[in-house]
Design a protein around this motif. Structure first.
Motif, PDB file in Angstrom:
ATOM      1  N   THR A   1      -0.555   8.320   7.488  1.00 49.52           N
ATOM      2  CA  THR A   1      -0.188   8.558   8.890  1.00 49.52           C
ATOM      3  C   THR A   1      -0.568   9.948   9.383  1.00 49.52           C
ATOM      4  O   THR A   1      -0.623  10.178  10.595  1.00 49.52           O
ATOM      5  N   ILE A   2      -0.826  10.888   8.469  1.00 47.20           N
ATOM      6  CA  ILE A   2      -1.316  12.201   8.903  1.00 47.20           C
ATOM      7  C   ILE A   2      -2.610  12.033   9.688  1.00 47.20           C
ATOM      8  O   ILE A   2      -2.837  12.685  10.710  1.00 47.20           O
ATOM      9  N   TRP A   3      -3.460  11.130   9.189  1.00 50.92           N
ATOM     10  CA  TRP A   3      -4.786  10.952   9.778  1.00 50.92           C
ATOM     11  C   TRP A   3      -4.861   9.736  10.695  1.00 50.92           C
ATOM     12  O   TRP A   3      -5.680   9.717  11.619  1.00 50.92           O
ATOM     13  N   LEU A   4      -4.022   8.747  10.438  1.00 50.91           N
ATOM     14  CA  LEU A   4      -4.020   7.528  11.244  1.00 50.91           C
ATOM     15  C   LEU A   4      -2.604   7.274  11.747  1.00 50.91           C
ATOM     16  O   LEU A   4      -1.894   6.373  11.271  1.00 50.91           O
ATOM     17  N   PRO A   5      -2.125   8.066  12.718  1.00 51.02           N
ATOM     18  CA  PRO A   5      -0.730   7.937  13.167  1.00 51.02           C
ATOM     19  C   PRO A   5      -0.395   6.574  13.751  1.00 51.02           C
ATOM     20  O   PRO A   5       0.779   6.170  13.741  1.00 51.02           O
ATOM     21  N   ALA A   6      -1.393   5.822  14.212  1.00 51.56           N
ATOM     22  CA  ALA A   6      -1.120   4.494  14.763  1.00 51.56           C
ATOM     23  C   ALA A   6      -0.672   3.515  13.688  1.00 51.56           C
ATOM     24  O   ALA A   6      -0.078   2.477  14.001  1.00 51.56           O
ATOM     25  N   PHE A   7      -0.910   3.845  12.423  1.00 51.66           N
ATOM     26  CA  PHE A   7      -0.513   2.932  11.343  1.00 51.66           C
ATOM     27  C   PHE A   7       1.004   2.896  11.172  1.00 51.66           C
ATOM     28  O   PHE A   7       1.576   1.840  10.916  1.00 51.66           O
ATOM     29  N   ARG A   8       1.683   4.005  11.217  1.00 52.94           N
ATOM     30  CA  ARG A   8       3.146   4.132  11.317  1.00 52.94           C
ATOM     31  C   ARG A   8       3.919   4.061  10.006  1.00 52.94           C
ATOM     32  O   ARG A   8       5.073   4.445   9.976  1.00 52.94           O
ATOM     33  N   ASP A   9       3.369   3.554   8.923  1.00 55.84           N
ATOM     34  CA  ASP A   9       4.142   3.486   7.677  1.00 55.84           C
ATOM     35  C   ASP A   9       3.794   4.687   6.800  1.00 55.84           C
ATOM     36  O   ASP A   9       2.766   4.714   6.141  1.00 55.84           O
ATOM     37  N   SER A  10       4.680   5.673   6.785  1.00 56.35           N
ATOM     38  CA  SER A  10       4.397   6.943   6.120  1.00 56.35           C
ATOM     39  C   SER A  10       4.520   6.876   4.602  1.00 56.35           C
ATOM     40  O   SER A  10       4.232   7.851   3.905  1.00 56.35           O
ATOM     41  N   ARG A  11       4.913   5.730   4.052  1.00 59.86           N
ATOM     42  CA  ARG A  11       4.999   5.606   2.593  1.00 59.86           C
ATOM     43  C   ARG A  11       3.622   5.520   1.942  1.00 59.86           C
ATOM     44  O   ARG A  11       3.450   5.919   0.787  1.00 59.86           O
ATOM     45  N   VAL A  12       2.659   4.987   2.653  1.00 64.15           N
ATOM     46  CA  VAL A  12       1.332   4.739   2.079  1.00 64.15           C
ATOM     47  C   VAL A  12       0.537   6.040   2.047  1.00 64.15           C
ATOM     48  O   VAL A  12       0.415   6.741   3.056  1.00 64.15           O
ATOM     49  N   THR A  13      -0.001   6.353   0.869  1.00 63.58           N
ATOM     50  CA  THR A  13      -0.761   7.588   0.680  1.00 63.58           C
ATOM     51  C   THR A  13      -2.240   7.294   0.420  1.00 63.58           C
ATOM     52  O   THR A  13      -2.641   6.144   0.227  1.00 63.58           O
ATOM     53  N   ILE A  14      -3.009   8.373   0.355  1.00 62.49           N
ATOM     54  CA  ILE A  14      -4.429   8.255   0.024  1.00 62.49           C
ATOM     55  C   ILE A  14      -4.601   7.605  -1.346  1.00 62.49           C
ATOM     56  O   ILE A  14      -5.469   6.749  -1.543  1.00 62.49           O
ATOM     57  N   ARG A  15      -3.760   7.974  -2.318  1.00 59.89           N
ATOM     58  CA  ARG A  15      -3.838   7.363  -3.647  1.00 59.89           C
ATOM     59  C   ARG A  15      -3.663   5.849  -3.567  1.00 59.89           C
ATOM     60  O   ARG A  15      -4.368   5.089  -4.230  1.00 59.89           O
ATOM     61  N   HIS A  16      -2.717   5.384  -2.733  1.00 57.55           N
ATOM     62  CA  HIS A  16      -2.497   3.944  -2.601  1.00 57.55           C
ATOM     63  C   HIS A  16      -3.747   3.243  -2.066  1.00 57.55           C
ATOM     64  O   HIS A  16      -4.113   2.161  -2.537  1.00 57.55           O
ATOM     65  N   LEU A  17      -4.399   3.851  -1.087  1.00 58.10           N
ATOM     66  CA  LEU A  17      -5.615   3.238  -0.550  1.00 58.10           C
ATOM     67  C   LEU A  17      -6.696   3.171  -1.617  1.00 58.10           C
ATOM     68  O   LEU A  17      -7.341   2.134  -1.800  1.00 58.10           O
ATOM     69  N   LEU A  18      -6.899   4.272  -2.335  1.00 60.20           N
ATOM     70  CA  LEU A  18      -8.002   4.356  -3.289  1.00 60.20           C
ATOM     71  C   LEU A  18      -7.806   3.424  -4.483  1.00 60.20           C
ATOM     72  O   LEU A  18      -8.792   2.993  -5.095  1.00 60.20           O
ATOM     73  N   THR A  19      -6.559   3.114  -4.829  1.00 59.41           N
ATOM     74  CA  THR A  19      -6.274   2.262  -5.986  1.00 59.41           C
ATOM     75  C   THR A  19      -5.866   0.847  -5.589  1.00 59.41           C
ATOM     76  O   THR A  19      -5.480   0.045  -6.441  1.00 59.41           O
ATOM     77  N   HIS A  20      -5.941   0.525  -4.314  1.00 56.63           N
ATOM     78  CA  HIS A  20      -5.567  -0.806  -3.816  1.00 56.63           C
ATOM     79  C   HIS A  20      -4.115  -1.152  -4.177  1.00 56.63           C
ATOM     80  O   HIS A  20      -3.801  -2.280  -4.548  1.00 56.63           O
ATOM     81  N   THR A  21      -3.241  -0.178  -4.066  1.00 55.78           N
ATOM     82  CA  THR A  21      -1.811  -0.411  -4.306  1.00 55.78           C
ATOM     83  C   THR A  21      -0.990  -0.151  -3.046  1.00 55.78           C
ATOM     84  O   THR A  21       0.209   0.072  -3.118  1.00 55.78           O
ATOM     85  N   SER A  22      -1.648  -0.202  -1.887  1.00 59.19           N
ATOM     86  CA  SER A  22      -0.969   0.081  -0.625  1.00 59.19           C
ATOM     87  C   SER A  22      -0.048  -1.046  -0.177  1.00 59.19           C
ATOM     88  O   SER A  22       0.874  -0.821   0.612  1.00 59.19           O
TER      89      SER A  22
END
Length: 340
Positions: A86-107
């Motif tokens: 959400t730092i970079w994509l505030p429209a997404f709104r779920d602040s639990r998801v991090t860059i690590r989650h995206l990169l490892t497909h654990t979002s």
């Protein structure tokens, strides 16, 4: 080099018409053996497969392009694994998801988008950002394109250019991958993919529906490349110090680790992980693409396999290919042991 068993497995794919043709390379350090088998196309007429033809590599875009730029930003301190999306994509709104989650497909990002492939780029963007986080968040690896679409948008937010422009400038050009592009100028030099009701024979244009809508703003698919260029990419992984501005050595050397939250899901940043036993037990990086493309890289032994097909020609999904593709990888991993 010989790799007779692996080449026999590739010939079986062609002989049994699981795929029209195969372009391949076996890489042992600086030594490369490459070749082609079969046809480039079956429809609208049979067309011979030629060495050097360009493939839509689909999700190999994630690891060759989007991951490489992401590692650069991590190395520069402009991005951190634990940054909330959400730092970079505030429209997404779920602040639990991090860059690590995206990169490892654990979002755990999931959800249904009605008429997804018919949406405009703006509407598809809004729909993707409106997806929710499901029960697999942080506990299970579930491969999903949305993770790397989001990563592409984060790269754009940081660098100020669409992700595919960033990949061309920051990865393909400096590595000398001169036949790799997101915008092929000669469709006849490209291997055709599927025949669809809306687009006809897809050739020289990205097969992936989301990539087709999002175009330059898609970080999950869209790259076109050749065997020779992908060999060059694999060899750069042997000595990232020689390409430090493109492939930050500290991060590249750490890719053999399992970066998932549990450390048990067989997934690195971007890459999937598999095991090999020679010269001692260690991990090998691999990734596939929906169109029928595959990379396997063993940094410890400086060996790799590039395996390109158009298994979606003339139509997807061609499920028999998947089991046989995995068998090819298993044969290769067994056969390469002891060759270095």
């Amino acid at each position: 080099m010989a790799y007779q068993a692996t080449k026999a497995a590739l010939r079986q794919l062609v002989a049994h018409r699981v795929v029209p043709g195969v372009s391949y390379a076996f890489v042992d350090g600086d030594c490369v053996e490459s070749g082609v088998m079969g046809q480039a196309a079956w429809v609208p007429q049979v067309e011979p497969l030629r060495a050097g033809m360009t493939y839509d590599v689909a999700s190999l875009t994630k690891v060759v392009g989007t991951l490489s730029v992401t590692l650069q930003l991590l190395a520069q301190g402009r991005l951190h694994l634990e940054d909330p999306v959400t730092i970079w994509l505030p429209a997404f709104r779920d602040s639990r998801v991090t860059i690590r989650h995206l990169l490892t497909h654990t979002s755990g990002i999931t959800g249904y988008i009605p008429n997804r492939n018919q949406l405009t780029a703006a509407d598809l963007t809004a729909a993707l950002l409106g997806l929710h986080v499901g029960p697999t968040f942080n506990v299970k690896m579930v491969y999903a394109d949305v993770n790397y679409i989001f990563m592409g948008w984060i790269i754009e937010a940081i660098l100020g250019v669409p992700v595919q422009v960033a990949v061309q400038r920051r990865v393909l050009n400096p590595l000398g991958m001169t036949h790799s592009t997101f915008t092929p100028t000669d469709p006849l030099a490209c291997i055709p993919t599927a025949v669809t009701a809306t687009r006809g024979l897809v050739r020289g244009s990205v097969h992936d529906p989301k990539g087709y809508v999002l175009q330059r703003r898609c970080g999950s698919a869209g790259l076109f490349s050749t065997v020779a260029d992908l060999v060059r990419f694999c060899q750069a992984y042997w000595h990232p110090e020689q390409f430090a501005s493109v492939l930050p050595p500290t991060w590249v050397h750490r890719l053999i680790a399992d970066w998932t939250p549990t450390g048990q899901d067989g997934r690195s940043l971007g890459w999937a992980l598999t095991a090999t036993q020679w010269p001692q037990a260690h991990r090998v990086l691999w990734h596939s693409g929906f169109t029928g493309t595959y990379l396997a890289i063993d940094p410890a032994t400086q060996q790799a396999m590039v395996f390109l097909t158009n298994r979606v020609h003339p139509k997807a999904p061609n499920l028999p290919y998947l089991d046989q593709r995995n068998a090819v990888l298993g044969t290769y991993l067994a056969e390469k042991q002891g060759r270095r």
